[in-house]
Design a protein around this motif. Structure first.
Motif, mmCIF file in Angstrom:
data_model
loop_
_atom_site.group_PDB
_atom_site.id
_atom_site.type_symbol
_atom_site.label_atom_id
_atom_site.label_comp_id
_atom_site.label_asym_id
_atom_site.label_seq_id
_atom_site.Cartn_x
_atom_site.Cartn_y
_atom_site.Cartn_z
ATOM 1 N N ASP A 6 0.843 -1.196 0.000
ATOM 2 C CA ASP A 6 0.000 0.000 0.000
ATOM 3 C C ASP A 6 0.885 1.254 0.000
ATOM 4 O OD1 ASP A 6 -2.338 1.508 0.148
ATOM 5 O OD2 ASP A 6 -2.697 1.099 2.269
ATOM 6 N N LEU A 100 -6.008 -2.798 -4.597
ATOM 7 C CA LEU A 100 -5.235 -3.798 -3.856
ATOM 8 C C LEU A 100 -6.102 -4.979 -3.441
ATOM 9 C CD1 LEU A 100 -2.933 -1.535 -1.644
ATOM 10 C CD2 LEU A 100 -2.260 -2.908 -3.638
ATOM 11 N N ILE A 112 -0.826 -8.014 3.112
ATOM 12 C CA ILE A 112 -0.781 -6.622 2.669
ATOM 13 C C ILE A 112 0.213 -5.868 3.552
ATOM 14 C CG2 ILE A 112 -2.094 -4.509 2.200
ATOM 15 C CD1 ILE A 112 -3.249 -6.804 0.606
#
Length: 138
Positions: A6, A100, A112
């Motif tokens: 991210d 994502l 993640i």
């Protein structure tokens, strides 16, 4: 282990004065393979790094040298990303987050690399288990 990345960790890694810089650098040192991400994340990073153009140049260099890998998304996949945004409308899901989540499902990735606990603790891939979030934050 494949990991989707991210915006927050990318910015933190490139900004030595970021409060999460050290933990993100330590985390990335423990990962194998490239940081997988998408263009919306890179766009957010560009915006957040606009006052430090050298940091963004480093990011572009990381893409060029393969340290960061942009996963391709075809135009025909836009409706699936829109479906993720609709599913999480109440959270006001950002485009990068929705991308994502979509990529996690498409690529079967369950981890993640994010600083965004508020949203990513709620998001799920179509397989439904919660994402494993790194780094561990206090």
């Amino acid at each position: 282990m494949r990991v989707l990345t991210d915006t927050g960790p990318i910015v933190a890694i490139l900004s030595s004065d970021d409060q999460h810089h050290k933990v993100c650098v330590r985390t990335v040192e423990g990962l194998r393979g490239p940081l997988l991400t998408c263009w919306p994340v890179i766009t957010e990073a560009a915006w957040l790094l606009q006052k430090t153009p050298l940091a963004f140049e480093k990011l572009l260099g990381s893409i060029s040298n393969g340290f960061v890998e942009i996963l391709p998304v075809a135009g025909k996949e836009a409706s699936a990303v829109a479906d993720v945004m609709k599913q999480y409308r109440s959270l006001r899901a950002q485009f990068a987050d929705a991308m994502l989540v979509y990529l996690a499902n498409r690529e079967n990735i369950g981890t993640i690399f994010t600083l965004d606990r508020r949203d990513f603790l709620v998001y799920r891939s179509a397989r439904k288990p919660p994402f494993v979030l790194i780094p561990a934050l206090r």
